[in-house]
Scaffold this active site. Structure first.
Site, PDB file in Angstrom:
ATOM      1  N   GLU A 174       0.806  -1.231   0.000  1.00  0.00           N
ATOM      2  CA  GLU A 174       0.000   0.000   0.000  1.00  0.00           C
ATOM      3  C   GLU A 174       0.840   1.282   0.000  1.00  0.00           C
ATOM      4  O   GLU A 174       0.572   2.208   0.760  1.00  0.00           O
ATOM      5  CB  GLU A 174      -0.972  -0.022   1.190  1.00  0.00           C
ATOM      6  CG  GLU A 174      -1.899  -1.221   1.142  1.00  0.00           C
ATOM      7  CD  GLU A 174      -2.823  -1.339   2.345  1.00  0.00           C
ATOM      8  OE1 GLU A 174      -2.856  -0.419   3.189  1.00  0.00           O
ATOM      9  OE2 GLU A 174      -3.515  -2.371   2.446  1.00  0.00           O
ATOM     10  N   ASN A 217       2.016  -5.163  -3.177  1.00  0.00           N
ATOM     11  CA  ASN A 217       0.621  -5.464  -2.848  1.00  0.00           C
ATOM     12  C   ASN A 217      -0.145  -4.172  -2.568  1.00  0.00           C
ATOM     13  O   ASN A 217       0.360  -3.295  -1.847  1.00  0.00           O
ATOM     14  CB  ASN A 217       0.616  -6.358  -1.594  1.00  0.00           C
ATOM     15  CG  ASN A 217      -0.734  -6.957  -1.276  1.00  0.00           C
ATOM     16  OD1 ASN A 217      -1.341  -7.585  -2.145  1.00  0.00           O
ATOM     17  ND2 ASN A 217      -1.206  -6.772  -0.056  1.00  0.00           N
ATOM     18  N   HIS A 254     -10.545  -5.957  -2.281  1.00  0.00           N
ATOM     19  CA  HIS A 254     -11.605  -5.691  -1.295  1.00  0.00           C
ATOM     20  C   HIS A 254     -12.709  -4.952  -2.046  1.00  0.00           C
ATOM     21  O   HIS A 254     -12.622  -3.739  -2.261  1.00  0.00           O
ATOM     22  CB  HIS A 254     -11.070  -4.810  -0.156  1.00  0.00           C
ATOM     23  CG  HIS A 254     -10.015  -5.472   0.666  1.00  0.00           C
ATOM     24  ND1 HIS A 254     -10.263  -6.576   1.450  1.00  0.00           N
ATOM     25  CD2 HIS A 254      -8.696  -5.187   0.829  1.00  0.00           C
ATOM     26  CE1 HIS A 254      -9.153  -6.941   2.077  1.00  0.00           C
ATOM     27  NE2 HIS A 254      -8.180  -6.115   1.703  1.00  0.00           N
ATOM     28  N   GLU A 282      -6.386 -10.516  -1.101  1.00  0.00           N
ATOM     29  CA  GLU A 282      -7.182 -10.267   0.118  1.00  0.00           C
ATOM     30  C   GLU A 282      -8.670 -10.213  -0.221  1.00  0.00           C
ATOM     31  O   GLU A 282      -9.409  -9.367   0.278  1.00  0.00           O
ATOM     32  CB  GLU A 282      -6.734  -8.952   0.775  1.00  0.00           C
ATOM     33  CG  GLU A 282      -5.254  -8.921   1.122  1.00  0.00           C
ATOM     34  CD  GLU A 282      -4.822  -7.628   1.820  1.00  0.00           C
ATOM     35  OE1 GLU A 282      -5.695  -6.849   2.251  1.00  0.00           O
ATOM     36  OE2 GLU A 282      -3.601  -7.409   1.928  1.00  0.00           O
ATOM     37  N   ASP A 284     -12.437 -10.087  -0.584  1.00  0.00           N
ATOM     38  CA  ASP A 284     -13.721 -10.118   0.125  1.00  0.00           C
ATOM     39  C   ASP A 284     -14.640  -9.154  -0.608  1.00  0.00           C
ATOM     40  O   ASP A 284     -14.194  -8.196  -1.225  1.00  0.00           O
ATOM     41  CB  ASP A 284     -13.608  -9.802   1.629  1.00  0.00           C
ATOM     42  CG  ASP A 284     -12.795  -8.570   1.967  1.00  0.00           C
ATOM     43  OD1 ASP A 284     -12.628  -7.686   1.091  1.00  0.00           O
ATOM     44  OD2 ASP A 284     -12.323  -8.459   3.113  1.00  0.00           O
TER      45      ASP A 284
END
Ligand code: 9MR
Length: 685
Positions: A174, A217, A254, A282, A284
């Site tokens: 990030e 990432n 996400h 990750e 979701d």
């Protein structure tokens, strides 16, 4: 003594083929537990768990895991049934591993890593450098040189701790700003070290763990049109152009309830076209609509370099966004519609899944190995290199691990004078023949009878073990596999031959010791050249001491059908173990039979175990480089890892074996054995 025995061995198999084929009638090796599915699967099988289905295309399906939940059996039940990759959710972050300067704590991370490793699950490392979850002693540094040293030390220490055990590291997380700038976000790293901090971090990580894939990432880089995506793309393109070590981009994914942007696949393929892997790291999705999961998973499946998907938690209640129920399992651990969607999008079979919902059988069994094998062999890659004091006739019985970017091979050296050991390493099979041979009789291992080595890393002890036969079952240890002089003098596993072996060995010889551990126990297998395979047991904590409870695992009245050179492995991402035992065939040639089991102390079911359906034999092997051998004899699989669990991939197996010129003859000890490599050609994945 063994030398005498070996002189007669190759003439032994005149006993004939019928006995060899009929051997499966007796012995525990052949008992078929009633509740097992047919062993192995056809090439086009549809698996019924996420990990197993992903493995069919060489991908992984992982989950973020919290150490604090490992005592919850619903949680671990789903974890072990469904997932073949694990990302520690918080346990490897800076605030968990280096809360105060240069004082490292790895307890929780170790817990996850050790648990996953012993179960054959792969690991993503998350994360080495991130502006968040960063202790205040780091964010309050004001001097660039201090921060550079601190960052490099952190990366080196954490990556080194798990060196070789992490398939992909999120080296930097990030670092790009949200919004339209396409630039890095402010952080202590950016502010003091400038744009170059990311490059510095990747270079340091490469030195610390050369085998891991190094990823950048981030979130909100899924839409190809976003400035943030374009900023990351430019950085990766620049890194590739300048040779900065980057191997992958992690797209966190996400998502809101709408799921991925319509151009998500374009984003994945555009990054991949730069020469990096992409991973969904990750995942979701708010409210977890099935169609949104379908679209996400399909996009990955459609991009060859999209190598795996990780969901950020297991049940909705485990999620950092638990109010949005964004995951594949509900609070009670039931599969949601999104689960079926993800599985189906990978080509899995929801029908099978439905049938399995009430079953206790682990669907990981359904993936695993085929029930017949085909191989292509290299030519002879490695032969003896005699020197003035080593008149070596053969190189035999190889053991091999791939570690730190190199293959490390140990083998028996055979000569008229007897047996000892040699070590060589190389980066690529094309260089195997030119590697230097180190004779281990010059080390503390010493001269005299040492043969049939097996090497592995004991992760709990952080120590390499070389297991070999000396008449007893012996071992040496070494903190550094690449240092041939680092091996300790031989020590024995047993004070003397266990009674049950003494009672059954007849005129045979005690050979080919093999150690493999699960999460609780280590097992020591051995053969007697008299139709028996033995197994002793100790706890992982006690290893290498305490081997006891020696039992006969398999036996056959035709000793040539259950001869020697047993190998036992864990099949990655499944709950299956594979056992190979060498037989002497009806044609007098060596070949391998195979069995599977669901536990190391369990019973073994034949997989490919007959001369007409062998695991590896001249009749299921092609020799594009020329038929240099008719024997497929004592060797070892190329493993997926290198630790005590002896985990092998489920796909594209490779087997390093000994073979020899079919027209050679004479004294057994001077037969011209060489090493070649089999590669499976009928892999389903
Ligand atoms: O899931 C993680 C949660 O338990 C932590 O409290 C949080 C702290 O920032 O981090 C979560 O994981 C994040 C991941 O490490 C990086 N990408 C965003 C994830 C969700 O916040």
């Amino acid at each position: 003594m063994t030398l005498l025995k070996r002189a007669g061995r190759r003439r032994a198999p005149a006993l004939g083929l019928l006995a060899a084929i009929a051997l499966m009638a007796t012995g525990t090796a052949t008992a078929v537990p009633a509740n097992l599915p047919a062993a192995g699967t056809a090439a086009d099988v549809r698996a019924s768990t996420l990990g197993a289905q992903a493995a069919q295309s060489g991908r992984y399906f992982g989950a973020a895991v919290a150490a604090g939940k490992l005592g919850d059996t619903t949680y671990t039940g789903i974890l072990d049934r469904e997932f073949n990759s694990v990302t520690p959710e918080n346990e490897m972050k800076w605030d968990a591993t280096e809360r105060t300067r240069n004082s490292f704590t790895f307890g929780s991370a170790d817990q996850i890593v050790n648990r996953a490793t012993t179960r054959g699950q792969r690991l993503r490392g998350h994360t080495l450098v991130w502006h968040s979850q960063l202790p205040s002693w780091v964010s309050s540094i004001t001097d660039a040189n201090t921060l550079r040293g601190v960052m490099n030390n952190h990366i080196t220490t954490v990556a080194n701790r798990y060196k070789g055990r992490i398939h992909s590291w999120d080296v930097v997380n990030e670092a790009f700003a949200d919004g339209g700038s396409g630039q890095h976000r402010p952080s202590v790293f950016q502010n003091l070290l400038g744009d170059g901090f990311i490059e510095q971090a990747f270079r340091t990580a490469r030195s610390a763990d050369p085998a891991a894939k190094l990823c950048y990432n981030d979130y909100n880089i899924e839409n190809w049109n976003d400035a943030k995506t374009q900023g990351v793309y430019r950085m990766v393109r620049d890194f590739k152009a300048r040779g900065v070590p980057i191997d992958c981009v992690g797209l966190q994914a996400h998502f809101g309830a709408g799921g991925p942007p319509s151009n998500f696949q374009t984003t994945l393929s555009s990054f991949a076209a730069l020469g990096v892997d992409v991973q969904i790291t990750e995942l979701d999705i708010a409210q977890a609509p099935a169609s949104a999961f379908t679209n996400t998973v399909r996009a990955c499946m459609n991009v060859a370099r999209c190598t795996g998907i990780t969901v950020w938690g297991i049940r909705d209640s485990d999620s950092w966004r638990s109010g949005e129920n964004p995951l594949l399992f509900d609070r009670n651990g039931n599969k949601k519609a999104a689960y079926q969607a993800a599985l189906t999008a990978m080509g899995g079979s929801p029908a099978t899944v439905a049938a399995q919902d009430t079953s206790t059988r682990s669907a990981a069994q359904a993936a695993a190995l085929p029930s017949s094998f085909k191989w292509s062999s290299s030519g002879a890659l490695i032969g003896p290199k005699p020197d003035s004091t080593h008149n070596i006739a053969a190189l035999k019985d190889p053991t091999v691990v791939h570690y730190n970017g190199k293959y490390h091979v140990f083998a028996s050296t055979a000569s008229a004078a007897g047996y000892n050991l040699a070590y060589l390493s190389f980066t690529d099979w094309s260089q195997a023949g030119s590697a230097t041979h180190h004779y281990l009789d010059r080390t503390a291992i010493g001269t005299g009878y040492r043969a049939a080595p097996q090497v592995f890393y004991n992760a709990p002890q952080r120590l390499w073990y070389l297991v070999y036969q000396t008449g007893n079952a012996s071992y040496s240890t070494n903190p550094d596999i690449s240092n041939p002089n680092g091996w300790s003098a031989p020590r024995n596993f047993y004070s003397s031959m266990p009674d049950i072996i003494r009672q059954n060995i007849g005129n045979g010889y005690w050979v080919d010791m093999w150690v493999i551990c699960d999460s609780a126990n280590c097992y020591l297998f051995s053969s007697d050249d008299n139709g028996h395979l033995y197994r002793s047991q100790t706890s992982v904590g006690q290893f290498p001491n305490g081997f006891t409870n020696t039992v006969i695992v398999a036996q056959d009245s035709n000793k040539y059908a259950l001869w020697e050179a047993s190998n036992i492995y864990k099949v990655q991402g499944t709950n299956q173990y594979l056992m190979l035992v060498e037989a002497i065939g009806s044609d007098g040639r060596r070949w391998f039979r195979s069995w599977t089991a669901t536990s190391l102390a369990g019973s073994w079911t034949p997989l490919a175990a007959s001369e007409s359906n062998p695991f590896a034999r001249a009749n299921n092997t092609t020799f594009p480089a020329g038929t240099w051998t008719r024997d497929i004899s004592h060797g070892e699989m190329i493993r997926a890892g290198y630790d005590q669990t002896l985990t092998i991939p489920a796909c594209r197996l490779q087997y390093l074996y000994q073979g020899m010129n079919p027209s050679a003859g004479g004294d057994y000890n001077t037969l011209p054995w060489r090493l070649g490599l089999l590669t499976q050609t009928n892999s389903a994945c």
